[in-house]
Design a protein around this motif. Structure first.
Motif, PDB file in Angstrom:
ATOM      1  N   ALA A  14      24.259   1.541 -21.426  1.00  0.00           N
ATOM      2  CA  ALA A  14      25.580   1.130 -21.840  1.00  0.00           C
ATOM      3  C   ALA A  14      25.511   1.327 -23.455  1.00  0.00           C
ATOM      4  O   ALA A  14      26.429   1.729 -24.129  1.00  0.00           O
ATOM      5  CB  ALA A  14      25.823  -0.132 -21.567  1.00  0.00           C
ATOM      6  N   ILE A  15      24.229   1.294 -24.133  1.00  0.00           N
ATOM      7  CA  ILE A  15      24.091   1.583 -25.487  1.00  0.00           C
ATOM      8  C   ILE A  15      23.096   2.449 -25.881  1.00  0.00           C
ATOM      9  O   ILE A  15      23.196   3.057 -27.046  1.00  0.00           O
ATOM     10  CB  ILE A  15      23.750   0.100 -26.293  1.00  0.00           C
ATOM     11  N   ASP A  16      22.300   3.229 -25.049  1.00  0.00           N
ATOM     12  CA  ASP A  16      21.222   3.830 -25.584  1.00  0.00           C
ATOM     13  C   ASP A  16      21.855   5.455 -25.106  1.00  0.00           C
ATOM     14  O   ASP A  16      21.652   5.853 -23.907  1.00  0.00           O
ATOM     15  CB  ASP A  16      20.007   3.594 -24.760  1.00  0.00           C
ATOM     16  N   GLU A  17      22.069   6.286 -26.019  1.00  0.00           N
ATOM     17  CA  GLU A  17      22.490   7.437 -25.723  1.00  0.00           C
ATOM     18  C   GLU A  17      21.447   8.496 -25.300  1.00  0.00           C
ATOM     19  O   GLU A  17      21.785   9.443 -24.752  1.00  0.00           O
ATOM     20  CB  GLU A  17      23.399   8.088 -26.687  1.00  0.00           C
ATOM     21  N   SER A  18      20.220   8.077 -25.387  1.00  0.00           N
ATOM     22  CA  SER A  18      19.276   9.040 -24.813  1.00  0.00           C
ATOM     23  C   SER A  18      18.677   8.792 -23.544  1.00  0.00           C
ATOM     24  O   SER A  18      17.840   9.829 -22.994  1.00  0.00           O
ATOM     25  CB  SER A  18      17.707   8.772 -25.784  1.00  0.00           C
ATOM     26  N   ILE A  19      19.594   7.969 -22.875  1.00  0.00           N
ATOM     27  CA  ILE A  19      19.049   7.816 -21.301  1.00  0.00           C
ATOM     28  C   ILE A  19      19.626   9.123 -20.444  1.00  0.00           C
ATOM     29  O   ILE A  19      20.782   9.041 -20.682  1.00  0.00           O
ATOM     30  CB  ILE A  19      19.354   6.630 -20.752  1.00  0.00           C
ATOM     31  N   PRO A  20      18.942   9.912 -19.770  1.00  0.00           N
ATOM     32  CA  PRO A  20      19.389  10.993 -19.142  1.00  0.00           C
ATOM     33  C   PRO A  20      20.472  10.634 -18.009  1.00  0.00           C
ATOM     34  O   PRO A  20      21.597  11.301 -18.013  1.00  0.00           O
ATOM     35  CB  PRO A  20      18.260  11.631 -18.259  1.00  0.00           C
ATOM     36  N   ALA A  21      20.124   9.499 -17.395  1.00  0.00           N
ATOM     37  CA  ALA A  21      21.644   9.349 -16.606  1.00  0.00           C
ATOM     38  C   ALA A  21      22.945   8.891 -17.140  1.00  0.00           C
ATOM     39  O   ALA A  21      23.988   9.349 -16.575  1.00  0.00           O
ATOM     40  CB  ALA A  21      21.134   7.969 -15.877  1.00  0.00           C
ATOM     41  N   ARG A  22      22.966   8.341 -18.325  1.00  0.00           N
ATOM     42  CA  ARG A  22      24.163   8.373 -19.052  1.00  0.00           C
ATOM     43  C   ARG A  22      24.995   9.887 -19.320  1.00  0.00           C
ATOM     44  O   ARG A  22      26.089   9.954 -19.041  1.00  0.00           O
ATOM     45  CB  ARG A  22      23.740   7.962 -20.597  1.00  0.00           C
ATOM     46  N   LYS A  23      24.241  10.835 -19.310  1.00  0.00           N
ATOM     47  CA  LYS A  23      24.775  12.312 -19.449  1.00  0.00           C
ATOM     48  C   LYS A  23      25.199  12.524 -18.202  1.00  0.00           C
ATOM     49  O   LYS A  23      26.003  13.128 -18.212  1.00  0.00           O
ATOM     50  CB  LYS A  23      23.708  13.057 -20.462  1.00  0.00           C
ATOM     51  N   PHE A  24      24.469  12.322 -17.113  1.00  0.00           N
ATOM     52  CA  PHE A  24      24.765  12.733 -15.801  1.00  0.00           C
ATOM     53  C   PHE A  24      26.173  12.031 -15.509  1.00  0.00           C
ATOM     54  O   PHE A  24      27.003  12.741 -15.068  1.00  0.00           O
ATOM     55  CB  PHE A  24      23.806  12.462 -14.926  1.00  0.00           C
ATOM     56  N   PHE A  25      26.299  10.756 -15.723  1.00  0.00           N
ATOM     57  CA  PHE A  25      27.576  10.054 -15.255  1.00  0.00           C
ATOM     58  C   PHE A  25      28.840  10.549 -16.031  1.00  0.00           C
ATOM     59  O   PHE A  25      29.880  10.440 -15.380  1.00  0.00           O
ATOM     60  CB  PHE A  25      27.367   8.444 -15.593  1.00  0.00           C
ATOM     61  N   LYS A  26      28.400  10.894 -17.490  1.00  0.00           N
ATOM     62  CA  LYS A  26      29.504  11.607 -18.215  1.00  0.00           C
ATOM     63  C   LYS A  26      30.230  12.894 -17.618  1.00  0.00           C
ATOM     64  O   LYS A  26      31.370  13.082 -17.780  1.00  0.00           O
ATOM     65  CB  LYS A  26      29.321  11.799 -19.756  1.00  0.00           C
ATOM     66  N   THR A  27      29.316  13.497 -16.979  1.00  0.00           N
ATOM     67  CA  THR A  27      29.904  14.656 -16.269  1.00  0.00           C
ATOM     68  C   THR A  27      30.400  14.661 -14.591  1.00  0.00           C
ATOM     69  O   THR A  27      30.687  15.581 -14.123  1.00  0.00           O
ATOM     70  CB  THR A  27      28.669  15.848 -15.969  1.00  0.00           C
ATOM     71  N   TRP A  28      30.417  13.281 -14.252  1.00  0.00           N
ATOM     72  CA  TRP A  28      30.967  12.930 -12.993  1.00  0.00           C
ATOM     73  C   TRP A  28      32.098  13.691 -12.291  1.00  0.00           C
ATOM     74  O   TRP A  28      32.259  14.247 -11.426  1.00  0.00           O
ATOM     75  CB  TRP A  28      30.993  11.433 -12.831  1.00  0.00           C
ATOM     76  N   GLN A  29      33.214  13.559 -13.118  1.00  0.00           N
ATOM     77  CA  GLN A  29      34.407  14.048 -12.914  1.00  0.00           C
ATOM     78  C   GLN A  29      34.306  15.581 -12.604  1.00  0.00           C
ATOM     79  O   GLN A  29      35.064  16.242 -12.069  1.00  0.00           O
ATOM     80  CB  GLN A  29      35.436  13.554 -14.024  1.00  0.00           C
ATOM     81  N   GLN A  30      33.459  16.255 -13.615  1.00  0.00           N
ATOM     82  CA  GLN A  30      33.432  17.527 -13.319  1.00  0.00           C
ATOM     83  C   GLN A  30      32.781  18.080 -12.184  1.00  0.00           C
ATOM     84  O   GLN A  30      32.914  19.120 -11.452  1.00  0.00           O
ATOM     85  CB  GLN A  30      32.436  18.309 -14.420  1.00  0.00           C
ATOM     86  N   ILE A  31      31.745  17.125 -11.517  1.00  0.00           N
ATOM     87  CA  ILE A  31      31.109  17.456 -10.179  1.00  0.00           C
ATOM     88  C   ILE A  31      31.921  17.062  -9.107  1.00  0.00           C
ATOM     89  O   ILE A  31      31.913  17.859  -8.203  1.00  0.00           O
ATOM     90  CB  ILE A  31      29.783  16.627 -10.036  1.00  0.00           C
ATOM     91  N   PHE A  32      32.614  15.775  -9.163  1.00  0.00           N
ATOM     92  CA  PHE A  32      33.311  15.484  -8.067  1.00  0.00           C
ATOM     93  C   PHE A  32      34.938  15.417  -8.582  1.00  0.00           C
ATOM     94  O   PHE A  32      35.371  14.551  -9.219  1.00  0.00           O
ATOM     95  CB  PHE A  32      33.144  14.011  -7.592  1.00  0.00           C
ATOM     96  N   LYS A  33      35.510  16.616  -8.295  1.00  0.00           N
ATOM     97  CA  LYS A  33      36.988  16.805  -8.762  1.00  0.00           C
ATOM     98  C   LYS A  33      37.770  15.824  -8.181  1.00  0.00           C
ATOM     99  O   LYS A  33      38.817  15.705  -9.034  1.00  0.00           O
ATOM    100  CB  LYS A  33      37.159  18.295  -8.560  1.00  0.00           C
ATOM    101  N   GLU A  34      37.574  15.541  -7.123  1.00  0.00           N
ATOM    102  CA  GLU A  34      38.795  14.746  -6.443  1.00  0.00           C
ATOM    103  C   GLU A  34      38.695  13.203  -6.991  1.00  0.00           C
ATOM    104  O   GLU A  34      37.345  12.636  -6.756  1.00  0.00           O
ATOM    105  CB  GLU A  34      38.791  14.675  -5.063  1.00  0.00           C
ATOM    106  N   ARG A  35      39.633  12.748  -7.341  1.00  0.00           N
ATOM    107  CA  ARG A  35      39.557  11.052  -7.720  1.00  0.00           C
ATOM    108  C   ARG A  35      39.742  10.283  -6.754  1.00  0.00           C
ATOM    109  O   ARG A  35      40.615  10.551  -5.990  1.00  0.00           O
ATOM    110  CB  ARG A  35      40.530  10.968  -8.938  1.00  0.00           C
ATOM    111  N   PRO A  36      38.714   9.167  -6.877  1.00  0.00           N
ATOM    112  CA  PRO A  36      38.949   8.352  -5.533  1.00  0.00           C
ATOM    113  C   PRO A  36      40.264   7.426  -5.958  1.00  0.00           C
ATOM    114  O   PRO A  36      40.654   7.173  -6.939  1.00  0.00           O
ATOM    115  CB  PRO A  36      37.925   7.410  -5.779  1.00  0.00           C
ATOM    116  N   LYS A  37      40.724   6.849  -4.897  1.00  0.00           N
ATOM    117  CA  LYS A  37      41.994   5.869  -4.815  1.00  0.00           C
ATOM    118  C   LYS A  37      41.287   4.544  -5.317  1.00  0.00           C
ATOM    119  O   LYS A  37      42.174   3.537  -5.499  1.00  0.00           O
ATOM    120  CB  LYS A  37      42.558   5.790  -3.550  1.00  0.00           C
ATOM    121  N   ALA A  38      40.029   4.076  -4.538  1.00  0.00           N
ATOM    122  CA  ALA A  38      39.429   3.024  -4.820  1.00  0.00           C
ATOM    123  C   ALA A  38      37.843   3.099  -4.897  1.00  0.00           C
ATOM    124  O   ALA A  38      37.484   4.300  -4.162  1.00  0.00           O
ATOM    125  CB  ALA A  38      39.911   2.125  -3.870  1.00  0.00           C
TER     126      ALA A  38
END
Length: 148
Positions: A14-38
């Motif tokens: 949540a606060i450490d920008e060097s953690i690789p998973a953070r970068k991955f989660f930021k690209t989530w909407q590019q990978i999964f284009k369809e937005r969930p309803k819930a």
């Protein structure tokens, strides 16, 4: 939509920008284009005797989430789970809001959590998953999280 199993990794993400998973989660909407309803998160940080769903009008964490799928506990009971509790006070834990703050920063998708029962066996949890399967069609998305 797909069911996705993720680990939230370190809460420091949540606060450490060097953690690789953070970068991955930021690209989530590019990978999964369809937005969930819930989004349903099965949280490894919430262990209860019976399956329990948080059913609150508003989760007080970093963001506010509304419109929880209240039919989830009915699906479980219809599939042989004799008791499913509703917790009307519990918000979402860091295993949920940390990845979601990067995956869907708009915080405009309803989110709820389901507890785990670590004293139960694999067959029990397999049957729990089978009972939840119809939710994929109803709400369009089911995200399950394994604890790290």
């Amino acid at each position: 939509m797909d069911t996705v199993y993720i680990s939230h990794g370190s809460p420091m993400m949540a606060i450490d920008e060097s953690i690789p998973a953070r970068k991955f989660f930021k690209t989530w909407q590019q990978i999964f284009k369809e937005r969930p309803k819930a989004i349903l998160v099965i949280s490894g940080h919430w262990d209860t005797k019976e399956p329990t769903v948080n059913v609150v009008n508003r989760n007080d964490t970093i963001y506010d989430f509304y419109g929880f799928p209240k039919s989830m506990y009915k699906v479980l009971m219809a599939n042989g789970f004799k008791r499913v509790k509703e917790d009307k006070t519990r918000g979402v834990d860091h295993g949920t809001w940390v990845p979601l703050m990067f995956m869907y920063p708009e915080a405009d998708i309803p989110v709820c959590q389901l507890s785990v029962q670590t004293d139960r066996d694999g067959t029990y949890h397999y049957n729990l998953g089978k009972a939840l399967a119809p939710l994929r069609e109803e709400v369009g998305y089911l995200a399950q999280k394994c604890s790290s």
